[in-house]
Design an enzyme around this catalytic site. Structure first.
Site, PDB file in Angstrom:
ATOM      1  N   LYS A  23       0.834  -1.211   0.000  1.00 50.15           N
ATOM      2  CA  LYS A  23       0.000   0.000   0.000  1.00 50.15           C
ATOM      3  C   LYS A  23       0.865   1.257   0.000  1.00 50.15           C
ATOM      4  CE  LYS A  23      -4.319  -1.310  -0.022  1.00 50.15           C
ATOM      5  NZ  LYS A  23      -4.672  -2.390   0.851  1.00 50.15           N
ATOM      6  N   CYS A  24       0.219   2.370  -0.336  1.00 50.00           N
ATOM      7  CA  CYS A  24       0.866   3.680  -0.310  1.00 50.00           C
ATOM      8  C   CYS A  24       1.551   3.877   1.039  1.00 50.00           C
ATOM      9  CB  CYS A  24      -0.185   4.769  -0.514  1.00 50.00           C
ATOM     10  SG  CYS A  24       0.428   6.453  -0.361  1.00 50.00           S
ATOM     11  N   PRO A  25       2.780   4.351   1.111  1.00 45.88           N
ATOM     12  CA  PRO A  25       3.602   4.877   0.007  1.00 45.88           C
ATOM     13  C   PRO A  25       4.605   3.863  -0.540  1.00 45.88           C
ATOM     14  CG  PRO A  25       4.649   5.468   2.051  1.00 45.88           C
ATOM     15  CD  PRO A  25       3.465   4.601   2.413  1.00 45.88           C
ATOM     16  N   ASP A  50      -1.708  -1.317  -5.679  1.00 41.50           N
ATOM     17  CA  ASP A  50      -2.294  -0.181  -4.967  1.00 41.50           C
ATOM     18  C   ASP A  50      -2.834   0.853  -5.962  1.00 41.50           C
ATOM     19  OD1 ASP A  50      -2.936   1.476  -2.776  1.00 41.50           O
ATOM     20  OD2 ASP A  50      -1.088   2.608  -3.056  1.00 41.50           O
TER      21      ASP A  50
END
Lengths: 85, 154
Positions: A23-25, A50
């Site tokens: 997932k981000c980042p 993502d």
């Protein structure tokens, strides 16, 4: 994604970064780590799941001066082909 | 970019580390200046008690140091809240603060502890995690902020 198909051009990939499931980042962080491992002109493929990567990777490429050659999706993930400046 | 990490709350330190690591990934020179409560997460998880006297020791006893021991600023619910937040993050493959600080180190984010508050709160350099820079003062932090286009106090 603007289109959901295989890249029209086959690129010779020097390094593949597998950020699927992250997932981000993380996709951007892994992209940044990856670009340090290749030489100028070499090509890196980033694979990610993502949704944030759809805006983050192109914006990262723009801000860092690296060239986003292709963005596509298929088989449940996104693919970004980036040439190091 | 310079971020002043003033808080040791999980829900403040987490975005601090996300923004810090992402800034470095974007090629920005990035510095995080850790001060006051923000210093405690920099203490190694295995160090239970810090402090140099009764008061600073009691402070560590009531506010457990370490990146894995941060609390939420709200809905902490005696630990259940922080546990649930970490569980949700882990289930969705969101990186933990520990992973993110490793990323920060790897991407050459300057991790600067504030010298004055380290002394005030009784924290020693050898109790901090690896990769943390030399303790610096407010003027050094401000000088870096003067050169930064983005300055945040979190």
């Amino acid at each position: 994604m603007e289109r959901a198909m295989e890249p029209a051009v086959e690129y010779e990939i020097d390094l593949t970064i597998d950020a699927k499931g992250k997932k981000c980042p993380m996709p951007v962080l892994m992209t940044s780590q990856g670009i340090k491992k290749i030489e100028s002109g070499q090509i890196m493929l980033v694979e990610a799941t993502d949704g944030g990567s759809r805006s983050d990777i192109p914006s990262w490429a723009k801000d860092t001066g690296n060239e986003l050659l292709d963005a596509s999706s298929g088989d449940g993930f996104y693919r970004y082909v980036i040439r190091k400046k | 970019m310079t971020i002043i990490a003033w808080s040791g709350d999980l829900d403040r330190m987490w975005p601090t580390l996300i923004l810090g690591s992402t800034g470095a990934a974007y090629g920005m020179q990035t510095t995080i200046f850790f001060t006051f409560w923000g210093l405690f997460p920099l203490v190694r998880d295995d160090v239970r008690i810090t402090g140099t006297n009764a008061m600073t020791k009691a402070l560590a006893a009531m506010n457990r140091p370490g990146m894995s021991h941060m609390k939420l600023s709200k809905l902490q619910m005696a630990g259940a809240g922080a546990w649930m937040m970490k569980k949700l993050a882990s289930d969705q493959s969101v990186s933990s603060p520990t992973e993110l600080i490793e990323m920060c180190r790897d991407l050459d984010v300057n991790l600067w502890p504030c010298e004055m508050t380290m002394e005030l709160l009784g924290l020693r350099r050898d109790q901090l995690i690896e990769g943390v820079g030399e303790p610096v003062g407010a003027a050094t932090a401000l000088s870096e902020m003067g050169r930064s286009q983005i300055n945040l106090f979190i």
